[in-house]
Design an enzyme around this catalytic site. Sequence first.
Site, PDB file in Angstrom:
ATOM      1  N   ASN A 174      -3.616   7.943  -0.111  1.00 20.40           N
ATOM      2  CA  ASN A 174      -2.388   8.252  -0.864  1.00 20.40           C
ATOM      3  C   ASN A 174      -2.593   9.599  -1.532  1.00 20.40           C
ATOM      4  O   ASN A 174      -3.692  10.151  -1.512  1.00 20.40           O
ATOM      5  CB  ASN A 174      -2.086   7.146  -1.891  1.00 20.40           C
ATOM      6  CG  ASN A 174      -3.227   6.984  -2.878  1.00 20.40           C
ATOM      7  OD1 ASN A 174      -3.634   7.939  -3.549  1.00 20.40           O
ATOM      8  ND2 ASN A 174      -3.787   5.784  -2.911  1.00 20.40           N
ATOM      9  N   ASP A 218      -7.918   2.781   3.379  1.00 17.49           N
ATOM     10  CA  ASP A 218      -8.410   3.633   2.275  1.00 17.49           C
ATOM     11  C   ASP A 218      -9.474   2.871   1.491  1.00 17.49           C
ATOM     12  O   ASP A 218     -10.595   3.354   1.250  1.00 17.49           O
ATOM     13  CB  ASP A 218      -7.204   3.965   1.377  1.00 17.49           C
ATOM     14  CG  ASP A 218      -7.474   5.118   0.412  1.00 17.49           C
ATOM     15  OD1 ASP A 218      -6.580   5.439  -0.383  1.00 17.49           O
ATOM     16  OD2 ASP A 218      -8.601   5.676   0.464  1.00 17.49           O
ATOM     17  N   GLY A 261       0.697   0.551   7.910  1.00 17.72           N
ATOM     18  CA  GLY A 261       0.387  -0.612   7.052  1.00 17.72           C
ATOM     19  C   GLY A 261       1.274  -0.617   5.813  1.00 17.72           C
ATOM     20  O   GLY A 261       2.504  -0.753   5.921  1.00 17.72           O
ATOM     21  N   SER A 315       0.065   5.248   8.266  1.00 17.07           N
ATOM     22  CA  SER A 315       1.360   4.774   7.736  1.00 17.07           C
ATOM     23  C   SER A 315       1.836   3.460   8.321  1.00 17.07           C
ATOM     24  O   SER A 315       2.912   2.973   7.923  1.00 17.07           O
ATOM     25  CB  SER A 315       2.471   5.828   7.945  1.00 17.07           C
ATOM     26  OG  SER A 315       2.277   6.906   7.063  1.00 17.07           O
ATOM     27  N   GLY A 366      -6.028  -1.317   1.972  1.00 19.55           N
ATOM     28  CA  GLY A 366      -6.024  -1.051   3.422  1.00 19.55           C
ATOM     29  C   GLY A 366      -7.239  -0.271   3.884  1.00 19.55           C
ATOM     30  O   GLY A 366      -8.363  -0.467   3.393  1.00 19.55           O
ATOM     31  N   TYR A 392       2.504   1.642   4.068  1.00 17.99           N
ATOM     32  CA  TYR A 392       3.616   2.613   4.047  1.00 17.99           C
ATOM     33  C   TYR A 392       4.759   2.221   4.976  1.00 17.99           C
ATOM     34  O   TYR A 392       5.766   2.918   5.040  1.00 17.99           O
ATOM     35  CB  TYR A 392       3.097   4.015   4.355  1.00 17.99           C
ATOM     36  CG  TYR A 392       2.450   4.697   3.162  1.00 17.99           C
ATOM     37  CD1 TYR A 392       2.333   4.038   1.925  1.00 17.99           C
ATOM     38  CD2 TYR A 392       1.951   5.989   3.241  1.00 17.99           C
ATOM     39  CE1 TYR A 392       1.735   4.642   0.837  1.00 17.99           C
ATOM     40  CE2 TYR A 392       1.363   6.616   2.143  1.00 17.99           C
ATOM     41  CZ  TYR A 392       1.263   5.927   0.933  1.00 17.99           C
ATOM     42  OH  TYR A 392       0.680   6.533  -0.154  1.00 17.99           O
TER      43      TYR A 392
END
Length: 359
Positions: A23, A33, A118, A116, A31, A120
């Site tokens: 992000n 990240d 997931g 993106s 996730g 997002y």
Amino acid sequence: MPLKLIRNDITKVTCDAIVNAANSTLLGGGGVDGAIHKAAGRGLLLECMKLGGCKPGQAKITGGYRLPCKYVIHTVGPKWHGGKNGEKETLRSCYRESLRLAEAHGCESVAFPLISAGVYGYPKAQAFRVAVDAITEYLVTSDLLVYLVIFDTAVYQISEKLYGDIAAYIDDCYVEQHTDAQAERNRRMYGVESMPLASAPTAVPFIPEKSNEGTLLAESITAAFQITPEIPGERQPDDLEQALQQLDESFSEMLLRKIDEKGMTDAACYKKANIDRKLFSKIRSNRLYKPSKPTALAFAVALELPLEETKDLLQKAGFALSHSSKFDIIVEYFICHGVYDIFEINEALFAFDQNLLGS
Ligand code: APR
């Protein structure tokens, strides 16, 4: 194979750089990240704190710390708001900027998650298509090896219709395969000739051992090509000379001849086949080089060969298409339907848990 689809946890992938779907604070999250920060350790967060965040579509690079990679490239994907707010271009930019940054740092291999797709909320199939298109576009002028890491099968799907069509085609071929096997058993047991005429022409007549090889060979080839009725779509050599030449042609020679006949450049052909330049150079420089079956088929697809010519090229590499192999049946499905997009075929092979086309 410059673009490989793999099922894995990206924190387990050994390569020069892995890409994080971050992000804009770059200070971690859930996730992928969260998984990357957890596996890398605290050092990654401390370095990220000095980066001053990142805008959507941009990318920044840090060390890999405890991960099995030299670098982590952090990129921020678009949040999905229906698709009319530039989401696609921002997502494409994530892949492009990450690849550019990887090359700028001397990387030879990079692994991406499905950015993106997931939290997002980017629709997974569209996110997948954008990823494949953006990466393959970049690879036209790059020799990077790229892994697209699919974390769970639920993320990944081909259209229901395509999946159903291919599954039906596989069933039909399996049935045919077992029917042929039964016919073979009948022939052996009862001498019953049940081989349909249509398949007879591909059998070159037996050449008696004690013979003047040259004459008999020529007669046999003439006989074979004379008894072969014109099968639509199957190319017949113009004359005996050409037939003899093609008989001795190696895989490499046939491949290079086909590239010339199609008016393609070498690079256009191996890129379209998703084959890396080094492997192509080996094939070009060694007339007796024997490629793997996925590699031979990848070139047949790149050259958009009809089925019979695909079989010819495969045979030069010592292989044949078999209806007892799902991989072969799926590739045959696409060739028979005139679909020669290797990534579309690989998506289907991936969905059916098969190996992929390419080196
Ligand atoms: N390895 C590979 N892929 C993974 C892993 C993993 N360990 N974990 C999740 N994924 C996949 C998900 O299945 C999804 O397909 O990564 C893809 C991206 O999902 P997210 O991680 O949710 O990333 P994104 O949709 O881009 O949302 C980013 O989520 O985690 C937060 O801090 C992050 O705020 C940011 C947002």
